[in-house]
Design a protein around this motif. Structure first.
Motif, PDB file in Angstrom:
ATOM      1  N   UNK A  17      -3.823  -1.913  -9.740  1.00 40.64           N
ATOM      2  CA  UNK A  17      -4.019  -1.588  -8.325  1.00 40.64           C
ATOM      3  C   UNK A  17      -5.324  -0.808  -8.150  1.00 40.64           C
ATOM      4  N   UNK A  18      -5.757  -0.740  -6.910  1.00 36.77           N
ATOM      5  CA  UNK A  18      -6.886   0.117  -6.576  1.00 36.77           C
ATOM      6  C   UNK A  18      -6.330   1.478  -6.157  1.00 36.77           C
ATOM      7  N   UNK A  19      -7.075   2.542  -6.502  1.00 37.67           N
ATOM      8  CA  UNK A  19      -6.625   3.889  -6.138  1.00 37.67           C
ATOM      9  C   UNK A  19      -7.676   4.567  -5.281  1.00 37.67           C
ATOM     10  N   UNK A  20      -7.205   5.235  -4.228  1.00 32.86           N
ATOM     11  CA  UNK A  20      -8.102   6.113  -3.472  1.00 32.86           C
ATOM     12  C   UNK A  20      -7.607   7.532  -3.696  1.00 32.86           C
ATOM     13  N   UNK A  21      -8.444   8.363  -4.284  1.00 30.90           N
ATOM     14  CA  UNK A  21      -8.093   9.763  -4.513  1.00 30.90           C
ATOM     15  C   UNK A  21      -8.821  10.609  -3.477  1.00 30.90           C
ATOM     16  N   UNK A  22      -8.031  11.300  -2.655  1.00 29.13           N
ATOM     17  CA  UNK A  22      -8.625  12.130  -1.616  1.00 29.13           C
ATOM     18  C   UNK A  22      -8.606  13.581  -2.070  1.00 29.13           C
ATOM     19  N   UNK A  23      -9.676  14.315  -1.819  1.00 30.82           N
ATOM     20  CA  UNK A  23      -9.633  15.721  -2.198  1.00 30.82           C
ATOM     21  C   UNK A  23     -10.976  16.367  -2.027  1.00 30.82           C
ATOM     22  N   UNK A  24     -11.035  17.692  -2.272  1.00 28.02           N
ATOM     23  CA  UNK A  24     -12.364  18.283  -2.269  1.00 28.02           C
ATOM     24  C   UNK A  24     -12.710  18.908  -3.616  1.00 28.02           C
ATOM     25  N   UNK A  25     -11.904  18.613  -4.616  1.00 27.51           N
ATOM     26  CA  UNK A  25     -12.217  19.115  -5.941  1.00 27.51           C
ATOM     27  C   UNK A  25     -13.154  18.135  -6.656  1.00 27.51           C
ATOM     28  N   UNK A  26     -14.438  18.450  -6.628  1.00 25.82           N
ATOM     29  CA  UNK A  26     -15.414  17.529  -7.204  1.00 25.82           C
ATOM     30  C   UNK A  26     -15.225  17.397  -8.714  1.00 25.82           C
ATOM     31  N   UNK A  52      -0.529  -2.757  -4.237  1.00 22.13           N
ATOM     32  CA  UNK A  52      -1.890  -3.183  -4.580  1.00 22.13           C
ATOM     33  C   UNK A  52      -2.880  -2.036  -4.399  1.00 22.13           C
ATOM     34  N   UNK A  53      -2.547  -1.147  -3.462  1.00 18.71           N
ATOM     35  CA  UNK A  53      -3.428  -0.015  -3.187  1.00 18.71           C
ATOM     36  C   UNK A  53      -2.589   1.266  -3.201  1.00 18.71           C
ATOM     37  N   UNK A  54      -3.055   2.262  -3.946  1.00 22.31           N
ATOM     38  CA  UNK A  54      -2.360   3.555  -3.983  1.00 22.31           C
ATOM     39  C   UNK A  54      -3.312   4.603  -3.414  1.00 22.31           C
ATOM     40  N   UNK A  55      -2.851   5.311  -2.391  1.00 24.51           N
ATOM     41  CA  UNK A  55      -3.666   6.390  -1.836  1.00 24.51           C
ATOM     42  C   UNK A  55      -3.024   7.710  -2.234  1.00 24.51           C
ATOM     43  N   UNK A  56      -3.763   8.551  -2.931  1.00 25.16           N
ATOM     44  CA  UNK A  56      -3.223   9.847  -3.345  1.00 25.16           C
ATOM     45  C   UNK A  56      -4.039  10.939  -2.687  1.00 25.16           C
ATOM     46  N   UNK A  79       0.860  -1.184   0.000  1.00 27.11           N
ATOM     47  CA  UNK A  79       0.000   0.000   0.000  1.00 27.11           C
ATOM     48  C   UNK A  79       0.894   1.232   0.000  1.00 27.11           C
ATOM     49  N   UNK A  80       0.655   2.151  -0.906  1.00 24.54           N
ATOM     50  CA  UNK A  80       1.521   3.331  -0.898  1.00 24.54           C
ATOM     51  C   UNK A  80       0.691   4.600  -0.827  1.00 24.54           C
TER      52      UNK A  80
END
Lengths: 338, 335
Positions: free
Chosen positions: B208-217, B176-180, B95-96
């Protein structure tokens, strides 16, 4: 009639040290006018390094132009003195990007509002001062009892930014420079701040120069737009024309890259030539030439003039050389005020 | 592993920060599943817990914060049960995390390749020099940077290039998982599009699965498959991106979508009234009820659970029954 604000062929060059010849042209021959009797909202748009903040700094008198003049009500702002200078300082106000940095954490937020009242002697007594503060806070949609007496850390970014707008409003300015006022504020609060800005324009007749890289918010709040790229005007005109029908290849790339929060409007397919492909040596021609898919030989030889591609739109690009040229000094003629 | 089993499972994850003012419940028993190749967007106002969730999954919460419960699985590995040393190895390889403003986290006095080599040697000490070099070049090329970038120092690169170097480091070991976390918030729109397109392509190659965090809809609409809306440390709704933008269920998600400036609603400003709640003194019941236009009596006292609807969407709101039907007449007419 004398315009409220006028940029006359303003150029700003930053040099590196005394001996170095390296120089950066941050703003290249920009002219614009804001009329006194026609309050408008003008967007200055561009990426980082486009010169948009340099333009704000020049306008506020923080730095002086290398060439050209900036006139406020007909007077060169670098030579203002005495009462004229005080009036300029009061009538031209600014709201900056970071709603956290402008507050002194040791004082309640009232401080930010009461200092200008004292400084510019806006009230005769405390009661009158308080009335003015209440009025300004109400105008930006804040309840005085919610914010007065609180410390900056007790308020949200959105509340703080609205207090900044209220502070500017307190001074009954003629012109407000808003440099990225919503970029550090949550999306859900942006709408409220933009609405306050628009109300200042509509109800108080204040002209606003809205400086941003965010074309979605610009589209919603402004009447006209100037798009800068590395200090030069690429395209200008009515906000509707430029956003909906951009003509300059740079503006097209920019607008194609806007992530619209709209599931049916996907990112465009325009190929991106990366910025790192830029070369410093092509200063003689169009600054976008090295990234432009339509670049021709002449683009690298001399910068293109502004061509009037529509009644309210001009683009600095040889693709439109069949259209009439607009002199740089007359750029404001393509900018609608409402 | 087949595509039908989730690659990431978060079960009842809970995090609190212990401050002088009291305990702030930043993440309140949050669960989530993600499948290989999926792109999830996590949105919410600042302070809603989205970055806390990312840090908790990485087990990088620092005091005064504390993970108080819950489990995180990547494939069959339970991250929350690993000894610290193994967890250190799991980061980057399983996980990165690409943090906010990652480009400022590059070491200014080391060449790009030195920083990348350090990361590999830490995890794969057995790898030969030539193999390492090859992997570095491969990672740089997959984010469309020239091999020569390896020899450069961070200051020689533009913001967008630095951000792509950070993505290259993030994918070095094929996680396997990328968190940006807001990977493009400091970049202009053209560079932003370029970086996101790069991230999307690399993620597809790796599966991989990606989780994109942010508030830019806007970014979410362009990039992700699913959107999870967080409010006061809980998910309020998780829906496929198209459903979220065209027909949001939760009133908060709806207000968020309606506040957005699009090309078609020029000059309409619709902010969300009220303030984000304090995590120390959270409102009773549903945390959104003080700002909710549809709040009912039950919302003030009972916290709604995140229910899975037959449509596959998740929503935590008393306005909907288990079938996803609207129980409140007012919302029906408004919708």
């Amino acid at each position: 009639m004398t315009p409220l604000l006028e940029f006359r062929n303003v150029t700003k060059i930053y040099t590196k040290g005394l001996l170095s010849r390296a120089a950066t042209t941050a703003l290249d021959d920009v002219s614009l006018k804001i009329e006194d009797d026609q309050p408008t909202i003008l967007t200055i748009a561009g990426e980082s390094g486009s010169g948009k903040t340099t333009l704000a700094m020049l306008l506020l008198g923080f730095i002086a132009p290398t060439h050209g003049q900036i006139l406020y009500k007909g007077n060169d702002i670098t030579r203002l003195q005495g009462e004229a200078k005080t009036n300029f300082r009061r009538e031209v106000q600014a709201v900056f990007q970071d709603p956290f940095a402008v507050f002194n954490p040791f004082y309640p937020v009232d401080h930010l509002l009461s200092v200008p009242i004292e400084k510019f002697k806006l009230a005769r007594n405390r009661r009158e001062a308080r009335d003015k503060i209440d009025e300004a806070l109400n105008a930006v949609g804040l309840r005085p009892e919610d914010v007065l007496g609180r410390f900056p850390h007790q308020l949200s970014g959105g509340q703080r930014q609205r207090i900044n707008v209220a502070r500017a409003l307190l001074l009954k300015p003629r012109l407000l420079v808003a440099d990225e006022p919503v970029s550090m504020v949550d999306a859900s609060l942006r709408a409220t701040i933009l609405e306050s800005l628009r109300n200042l324009n509509r109800e108080y007749g204040i002209s606003i120069i809205y400086i941003t890289h965010d074309l979605t918010t610009a589209y919603h709040v402004a009447h006209s737009i100037i798009v800068l790229y590395r200090g030069s005007v690429m395209e200008a005109g009515s906000i509707d024309r430029v956003i909906r029908e951009p003509q300059h290849p740079y503006t097209r790339l920019l607008i194609d890259s806007i992530p619209w929060p709209d599931i049916n409007r996907k990112w465009g397919q325009t190929e991106i030539v990366a910025r790192e492909q830029e070369h410093g040596s092509i200063e003689t021609g169009c600054k976008f030439a090295s990234r432009c898919p339509f670049a021709m030989d002449k683009c690298r030889q001399a910068p293109p003039p502004l061509y009037r591609v529509a009644p309210e739109q001009a683009a600095s690009c040889y693709l439109y050389d069949a259209q009439p040229v607009v002199a740089r000094e007359r750029l404001s003629e393509v900018l609608p005020v409402s | 592993m087949t595509a039908s089993s989730p690659i990431l499972r978060v079960i009842d994850l809970q995090v609190s920060y212990y401050t002088e003012a009291g305990r702030a419940l930043a993440l309140d028993r949050v669960s989530l599943e993600l499948y290989p190749g999926e792109k999830l967007g996590m949105v919410g106002e600042s302070g809603c817990g989205k970055s806390t969730m990312a840090l908790a999954m990485m087990r990088m919460i620092k005091p005064p914060g504390r993970i108080e419960g819950g489990k995180v699985f990547v494939g069959d590995t339970e991250l929350t049960a690993l000894p610290e040393e193994q967890m250190r190895r799991a980061r980057l390889s399983l996980i990165s995390y690409i943090p906010q403003g990652a480009m400022n986290s590059l070491n200014p006095v080391l060449r790009i390749e030195t920083q990348m080599r350090d990361a590999i040697q830490e995890h794969r000490p057995e790898m030969s020099k030539a193999e390492i070099q090859e992997r570095i070049y491969h990672a740089l090329e997959s984010v469309e940077l020239r091999r020569s970038v390896a020899r450069m120092y961070p200051h020689e690169l533009s913001g967008g290039m630095k951000q792509r170097v950070c993505i290259a480091i993030g994918i070095l070991l094929g996680p396997k998982v990328i968190i940006a976390d807001e990977p493009t918030s400091a970049l202009d729109v053209v560079t932003q599009r370029q970086v996101m397109e790069t991230l999307g392509r690399v993620q597809q190659q790796l599966g991989s699965a990606v989780i994109l965090i942010g508030h830019d809809m806007g970014l979410m609409a362009q990039f992700v498959d699913k959107v999870a809306v967080m409010y006061a440390g809980k998910f309020t709704e998780i829906s496929p991106v198209r459903d979220m933008f065209t027909h949001p269920l939760h009133p908060y998600a709806r207000a968020l979508i309606e506040s957005l400036p699009t090309l078609d609603n020029k000059g309409v400003f619709k902010g969300i009234p009220g303030l984000a709640p304090s995590l120390i003194r959270r409102p009773s019941g549903c945390a959104f009820h003080p700002r909710c236009a549809y709040a009912m009596e039950i919302c003030r006292s009972v916290t709604p659970a995140l229910e899975r609807l037959p449509s596959g969407r998740f929503v935590a709101c008393h306005l909907y029954d288990r079938e996803g039907n609207v129980v409140n007449a007012e919302l029906k007419t408004a919708g």
